[in-house]
Scaffold this active site. Structure first.
Site, short mmCIF file in Angstrom:
data_model
loop_
_atom_site.label_atom_id
_atom_site.label_comp_id
_atom_site.label_asym_id
_atom_site.label_seq_id
_atom_site.Cartn_x
_atom_site.Cartn_y
_atom_site.Cartn_z
N GLY A 92 43.33 57.69 136.97
CA GLY A 92 43.82 56.99 138.06
C GLY A 92 45.43 57.65 138.67
CE LYS A 113 49.75 58.97 131.03
NZ LYS A 113 49.84 58.60 129.74
N GLY A 126 49.26 56.03 141.44
CA GLY A 126 49.22 57.36 140.98
C GLY A 126 50.26 57.86 140.38
CG ASP A 252 40.47 53.22 128.57
OD1 ASP A 252 40.21 52.24 127.87
OD2 ASP A 252 41.46 53.32 129.35
CG ASN A 253 43.81 54.24 126.16
OD1 ASN A 253 44.10 54.71 127.24
ND2 ASN A 253 44.55 52.99 126.10
#
EC number: 2.7.7.-
Length: 486
Positions: A92, A113, A126, A252-253
């Protein structure tokens, strides 16, 4: 060493196609400036560390410029967050810029990032803020120096771009390095969306690129899963042995490589507390220090479920059953070393558990205890650390058994001291130290971030003039609340 325009690229993940990621250009941040860079991370790319000070360095890692060979991609994945399945997550605010091929033949992802909005931003802007970027940078490099498998941090680039969280903050970009950014959640996404062909493409990609030693096994996919289980067992053992709390162990981590990944509201233990919760958003303590072992097993079972399209259920269950005994073996080995023990005895785990119980009752500083225990011969060291405990009768009983255990060890006191200093850090990344560095950086002074990074890069070696970084934290520094807000 190479200049920035001499890097070689091989964008393997991007070649998998649009089912796996979406091409997105980064959104530049205004007035980019270098906050901090890691020379050892730059060395992974064969980059000349002097080039970090060049204007083009900040431009490349802030979205202002791109290499011609770059193919920036936002990856799609899903995951279980605090135990509940979220069907569509994805990058994201991060982009896989490119994959660098270094002179040793290693591929390293360049992941930006805070690069701006993507199709997976879910109403977010974002962006990443300066404080969270600094925290991830410091944690990545500190864990690496401790010997804990982790993604790496190349640099943090600051800016004058404003962003709003609880208050107005400034945007920053962190460049993360890893040999893969594939997560458990990638496999869950294709499993739950019933895309078996794409899932097999992803599995074959991971097998070929990251687990080539498993290709010739009788069951290559199962062999790969077993290796993932083994790596995670060792990783979590290292977290627990060194008192590291991740804080957000969502699937997801979790990296498919078995490395520490996606740093948020992490913390190292100050006073030992098995029930310590570092994420103030974690009301029920799902990701507490004590729960990291069962949660890692739970996450591996979620990955196993996603792999049932290519592996039979029973072999997956049997392989999952290896996790806890493997973890226990790694953890006990690490704790023996932290206690200066080189041989194995049947009652060693009980000795460790009794020590931790004494620490829990007394509020003993976890890291400093082990360092002080190795400073002098065992009998003298026990007298020094005794004052830190409340239940003196229990500690004295433990100390007597520990001395007897040390007497059965080969070698001399000096050898014990050297062994213990090699595994017990003098400097650890405490939240209050990170916070002081962040506050200085937010005021435009990056010297403290850079100094703290240098100290943490050599955690086992006493560094002249750096005693302040080895002190027990003040009371206010033990209770900082860290959230997922970034």
């Amino acid at each position: 060493m190479k200049a920035l325009d001499q890097l070689s690229f091989d964008n393997r993940f991007a070649r998998l196609g649009d089912a796996f990621s979406t091409q997105v250009l980064p959104e530049p941040i205004a007035e980019p400036r270098l906050v901090v860079a890691s020379e050892s991370a730059m060395a992974l790319l064969d980059l000349d560390p002097a080039h970090a000070e060049l204007p083009v360095f900040a431009e490349l890692f802030s979205g202002h410029k791109l290499w011609e060979e770059a193919d920036p991609r936002a990856m799609v994945y899903s995951g279980h967050q605090f135990g509940s399945y979220n069907p569509r997550l994805g990058d994201g605010r991060g982009l896989l810029l490119a994959e660098v091929l270094n002179d040793a033949g290693e591929h390293w992802d360049l992941h930006l990032k805070g690069a701006g909005q993507t199709p997976y931003s879910r109403m977010g802007d974002g962006r990443a803020v300066l404080r969270s970027s600094i925290r991830e940078f410091l944690a990545s490099e500190a864990l690496h120096a401790l010997g804990i498998p982790t993604s790496r941090a190349l640099c943090v680039i600051g800016s004058s771009t404003p962003v709003w969280r609880e208050t107005r903050e400034s945007a920053a970009m962190l460049t993360r390095l890893a040999q893969s950014h594939v997560r458990f959640g990638h496999f869950e996404y294709f499993y739950y969306t019933k895309q078996p062909e794409q899932q097999r493409v992803l599995i074959d990609h991971v097998l070929e690129q990251h687990y080539p030693e498993c290709r010739d096994a009788e069951q290559p996919y199962l062999a790969m899963f077993r290796t993932i289980v083994e790596r995670n067992a060792e990783l979590i053992a290292r977290w627990q042995a060194y008192g590291f709390c991740h804080g957000v162990m969502n699937t997801d981590n979790m990296s498919i490589l078995g490395i520490t990944f996606d740093f948020g509201p992490y913390a190292f233990l100050d006073d030992f507390d098995a029930n310590f919760i570092c994420n103030h958003s974690d009301d029920r303590g799902r990701y507490s220090y004590a729960n990291q072992v069962p949660i890692a097993h739970w996450n591996l079972s979620a990955l196993a479920q996603a792999l049932t399209t290519v592996i039979e259920v029973e072999p997956l269950k049997e392989t999952l059953g290896l996790f806890l005994p493997l973890y226990q073996a790694h953890y006990l080995d690490l704790m023996r070393r932290r206690l200066g023990l080189t041989t194995a005895e049947e009652d060693d785990m009980a000795l460790v558990e009794r020590l931790l119980q004494c620490m829990q009752r007394g509020g003993v500083d976890y890291s400093l205890f082990f360092r002080k225990l190795g400073e002098q011969p065992a009998a003298d060291a026990l007298k020094v650390v005794r004052d830190d405990f409340i239940d003196l009768a229990a500690f004295d009983a433990w100390g007597a058994d520990y001395l007897a255990r040390c007497d059965r060890e080969p070698g001399n006191a000096e050898g014990r001291r050297e062994r213990m200093h090699a595994v017990n850090p003098l400097y650890v990344l405490r939240n209050y130290l990170a916070q002081k560095a962040i506050e200085a950086a937010e005021a435009g002074d990056y010297s403290e971030v850079r100094r703290l990074h240098q100290v943490l890069s050599h955690p086992f070696e006493e560094q002249p003039g750096m005693q302040a970084y080895a002190e027990r934290p003040p009371e206010w520094g033990k209770h900082l609340e860290i959230s997922c807000s970034s």
